[in-house]
Design a protein around this motif. Sequence first.
Motif, PDB file in Angstrom:
ATOM      1  N   HIS A  64       0.822  -1.210   0.000  1.00 43.77           N
ATOM      2  CA  HIS A  64       0.000   0.000   0.000  1.00 43.77           C
ATOM      3  C   HIS A  64       0.859   1.264   0.000  1.00 43.77           C
ATOM      4  CE1 HIS A  64      -3.437   2.536   0.660  1.00 43.77           C
ATOM      5  NE2 HIS A  64      -3.028   2.917   1.861  1.00 43.77           N
ATOM      6  N   LEU A  65       1.890   1.286   0.821  1.00 46.72           N
ATOM      7  CA  LEU A  65       2.776   2.454   0.858  1.00 46.72           C
ATOM      8  C   LEU A  65       3.527   2.627  -0.462  1.00 46.72           C
ATOM      9  CD1 LEU A  65       4.243   2.170   4.471  1.00 46.72           C
ATOM     10  CD2 LEU A  65       2.454   3.709   3.651  1.00 46.72           C
ATOM     11  N   ALA A  66       3.932   1.506  -1.066  1.00 47.84           N
ATOM     12  CA  ALA A  66       4.611   1.595  -2.362  1.00 47.84           C
ATOM     13  C   ALA A  66       3.661   2.103  -3.445  1.00 47.84           C
ATOM     14  CB  ALA A  66       5.170   0.227  -2.751  1.00 47.84           C
ATOM     15  N   THR A  67       2.399   1.670  -3.404  1.00 45.60           N
ATOM     16  CA  THR A  67       1.409   2.136  -4.382  1.00 45.60           C
ATOM     17  C   THR A  67       1.155   3.624  -4.227  1.00 45.60           C
ATOM     18  OG1 THR A  67       0.342  -0.047  -4.384  1.00 45.60           O
ATOM     19  CG2 THR A  67      -0.943   1.800  -5.224  1.00 45.60           C
ATOM     20  N   LEU A  68       0.965   4.074  -2.984  1.00 44.07           N
ATOM     21  CA  LEU A  68       0.754   5.501  -2.753  1.00 44.07           C
ATOM     22  C   LEU A  68       1.962   6.312  -3.205  1.00 44.07           C
ATOM     23  CD1 LEU A  68      -0.909   5.486   0.805  1.00 44.07           C
ATOM     24  CD2 LEU A  68      -2.032   5.719  -1.411  1.00 44.07           C
ATOM     25  N   SER A  69       3.152   5.845  -2.891  1.00 49.77           N
ATOM     26  CA  SER A  69       4.361   6.574  -3.261  1.00 49.77           C
ATOM     27  C   SER A  69       4.525   6.658  -4.773  1.00 49.77           C
ATOM     28  CB  SER A  69       5.594   5.911  -2.642  1.00 49.77           C
ATOM     29  OG  SER A  69       5.485   5.854  -1.236  1.00 49.77           O
ATOM     30  N   GLY A  70       4.305   5.530  -5.470  1.00 52.97           N
ATOM     31  CA  GLY A  70       4.470   5.521  -6.913  1.00 52.97           C
ATOM     32  C   GLY A  70       3.514   6.449  -7.630  1.00 52.97           C
ATOM     33  N   ASN A  71       2.247   6.407  -7.246  1.00 51.03           N
ATOM     34  CA  ASN A  71       1.265   7.265  -7.905  1.00 51.03           C
ATOM     35  C   ASN A  71       1.444   8.729  -7.527  1.00 51.03           C
ATOM     36  OD1 ASN A  71      -0.758   5.516  -9.487  1.00 51.03           O
ATOM     37  ND2 ASN A  71      -0.579   4.418  -7.552  1.00 51.03           N
ATOM     38  N   ALA A  96      -4.447   9.375  -9.989  1.00 50.94           N
ATOM     39  CA  ALA A  96      -5.370   9.814  -8.941  1.00 50.94           C
ATOM     40  C   ALA A  96      -6.432   8.751  -8.673  1.00 50.94           C
ATOM     41  CB  ALA A  96      -6.031  11.130  -9.348  1.00 50.94           C
ATOM     42  N   ILE A  97      -6.921   8.097  -9.734  1.00 52.10           N
ATOM     43  CA  ILE A  97      -7.906   7.033  -9.563  1.00 52.10           C
ATOM     44  C   ILE A  97      -7.311   5.879  -8.771  1.00 52.10           C
ATOM     45  CG2 ILE A  97      -9.155   5.220 -10.813  1.00 52.10           C
ATOM     46  CD1 ILE A  97      -9.817   7.269 -12.958  1.00 52.10           C
ATOM     47  N   GLU A  98      -6.090   5.495  -9.097  1.00 50.64           N
ATOM     48  CA  GLU A  98      -5.459   4.393  -8.376  1.00 50.64           C
ATOM     49  C   GLU A  98      -5.219   4.740  -6.913  1.00 50.64           C
ATOM     50  OE1 GLU A  98      -5.207   1.427  -9.539  1.00 50.64           O
ATOM     51  OE2 GLU A  98      -6.017   2.146 -11.439  1.00 50.64           O
ATOM     52  N   LEU A  99      -4.882   5.993  -6.637  1.00 51.39           N
ATOM     53  CA  LEU A  99      -4.728   6.423  -5.242  1.00 51.39           C
ATOM     54  C   LEU A  99      -6.033   6.256  -4.480  1.00 51.39           C
ATOM     55  CD1 LEU A  99      -2.584   9.690  -5.497  1.00 51.39           C
ATOM     56  CD2 LEU A  99      -1.982   7.609  -4.256  1.00 51.39           C
ATOM     57  N   CYS A 100      -7.118   6.787  -5.036  1.00 53.67           N
ATOM     58  CA  CYS A 100      -8.424   6.684  -4.368  1.00 53.67           C
ATOM     59  C   CYS A 100      -8.899   5.238  -4.295  1.00 53.67           C
ATOM     60  CB  CYS A 100      -9.452   7.545  -5.103  1.00 53.67           C
ATOM     61  SG  CYS A 100      -9.061   9.301  -5.148  1.00 53.67           S
ATOM     62  N   TYR A 101      -8.612   4.478  -5.340  1.00 60.21           N
ATOM     63  CA  TYR A 101      -9.022   3.069  -5.427  1.00 60.21           C
ATOM     64  C   TYR A 101      -8.483   2.264  -4.244  1.00 60.21           C
ATOM     65  CZ  TYR A 101     -10.095  -1.191  -8.159  1.00 60.21           C
ATOM     66  OH  TYR A 101     -10.602  -2.381  -8.606  1.00 60.21           O
ATOM     67  N   THR A 102      -7.193   2.470  -3.963  1.00 62.90           N
ATOM     68  CA  THR A 102      -6.592   1.732  -2.847  1.00 62.90           C
ATOM     69  C   THR A 102      -7.033   2.289  -1.494  1.00 62.90           C
ATOM     70  OG1 THR A 102      -4.629   3.144  -3.009  1.00 62.90           O
ATOM     71  CG2 THR A 102      -4.580   1.079  -4.203  1.00 62.90           C
ATOM     72  N   VAL A 103      -7.235   3.610  -1.422  1.00 65.80           N
ATOM     73  CA  VAL A 103      -7.650   4.218  -0.156  1.00 65.80           C
ATOM     74  C   VAL A 103      -9.045   3.755   0.248  1.00 65.80           C
ATOM     75  CG1 VAL A 103      -8.280   6.422   0.907  1.00 65.80           C
ATOM     76  CG2 VAL A 103      -6.133   6.210  -0.333  1.00 65.80           C
ATOM     77  N   VAL A 104      -9.910   3.479  -0.715  1.00 70.24           N
ATOM     78  CA  VAL A 104     -11.268   3.023  -0.421  1.00 70.24           C
ATOM     79  C   VAL A 104     -11.263   1.645   0.241  1.00 70.24           C
ATOM     80  CG1 VAL A 104     -13.410   2.231  -1.519  1.00 70.24           C
ATOM     81  CG2 VAL A 104     -12.444   4.437  -2.137  1.00 70.24           C
ATOM     82  N   VAL A 105     -10.307   0.794  -0.138  1.00 75.49           N
ATOM     83  CA  VAL A 105     -10.332  -0.608   0.293  1.00 75.49           C
ATOM     84  C   VAL A 105      -9.265  -0.930   1.330  1.00 75.49           C
ATOM     85  CG1 VAL A 105     -10.070  -2.996  -0.496  1.00 75.49           C
ATOM     86  CG2 VAL A 105     -11.349  -1.369  -1.885  1.00 75.49           C
ATOM     87  N   VAL A 106      -8.022  -0.551   1.069  1.00 73.53           N
ATOM     88  CA  VAL A 106      -6.893  -1.090   1.832  1.00 73.53           C
ATOM     89  C   VAL A 106      -6.838  -0.606   3.277  1.00 73.53           C
ATOM     90  CG1 VAL A 106      -4.384  -1.339   1.880  1.00 73.53           C
ATOM     91  CG2 VAL A 106      -5.599  -1.409  -0.296  1.00 73.53           C
ATOM     92  N   PRO A 107      -7.000   0.687   3.601  1.00 74.13           N
ATOM     93  CA  PRO A 107      -6.897   1.091   5.012  1.00 74.13           C
ATOM     94  C   PRO A 107      -7.865   0.357   5.923  1.00 74.13           C
ATOM     95  CG  PRO A 107      -6.800   3.024   3.607  1.00 74.13           C
ATOM     96  CD  PRO A 107      -7.154   1.870   2.720  1.00 74.13           C
TER      97      PRO A 107
END
Length: 353
Positions: A64-71, A96-107
């Motif tokens: 998750h941290l790597a995804t946020l950092s990359g985007n 931006a979509i990928e950031l929100c996409y992961t934030v909706v589910v992963v946290p």
Amino acid sequence: MLRARACIPNKLFPPVPLSHRCPWADPCMDSPSNATMPCGFLLQGFSEFPNLRPLLFLLLLGVHLATLSGNLLILVAVASMPSRQPMLLFLCQLSAIELCYTVVVVPRSLADLSTPGHSRGSPISFLGCAFQMQMFVALGGAECFLLAAMAYDRYVAICHPLRYAALVTSGLCARLALACCFGGLAVSVGLTVAIFHLPFCGSRLLVHFFCDITALLHLACTRSYADELPLLGACLVLLLLPSVFILASYGAIAAALCRLRCPRGRGKAASTCASHLAVTFLHYGCATFMYVRPRASYSPRLDRTLALVYTNVTPLLYPLIYSLRNREITAALRRVLGRRRPGQAPEGDLREL
């Protein structure tokens, strides 16, 4: 207002005081025989594997941290460019979509994994579950439309290179980006209302780590094919129609490449589509396998495992695919990170995105 219509008592839940009942619940919830049904659902997550939960938590946290950092790096890199090409709006929107996409589910999944007290599952309210599913579908739908818009850019760049600057303008990219967002939002609202008007029964235990469509349909009391029509309609709009447009665009691109006599030019033109094709296959492949099938073929535990991949791994791959394939983005990333080589000039081309 969304409404839960099933009222079946179950010994899994403790008695719920009248003051804590769902304000949107049915009148039958107030009867003494149904006083044991609480609000919402239980997300089982991975609670049946208590020994694996610490390892899974660390793994998901790192991804998750790597995804946020990359985007975020791609967004910052594009914003730092002195002159931004119109197509970079699409790439920013994808990140931006990928950031929100992961934030909706992963946290939420990480919070559940870090809470040892939920042995059977983590409770989630009815409206909270509906909101999570609606946002998940809206973001996924916006990405489907966005990939179709990016295919149009590939088509114009290769088939009409001399008219590219006149056809693909900043205004057109902004309008297409807004249309993608509103299109995904409209489909998601309709699908969410349809799914949450189904009667849910039993323990209301979702064998999943978030409120996914297949898990909710599997929990519905009815077994009518009519209940699957909203999902099929959403798949038609979000998957089939953009897929047809993408195939038509690449069909025209393939025909244009066949007319090129220079092998080097043909290879260079084809390489500009590689990153978009890779992301398209990943996104549409996962979505088609997960949602374009009858309810009888649903396997909750298999679907949960596959969802773990397409909600965590694929958003991590997208920035890697685009940053590695595009020299302009790579140069901007080096500039942001302070690793630009001496004498290196920004390079790349808009059609390499």
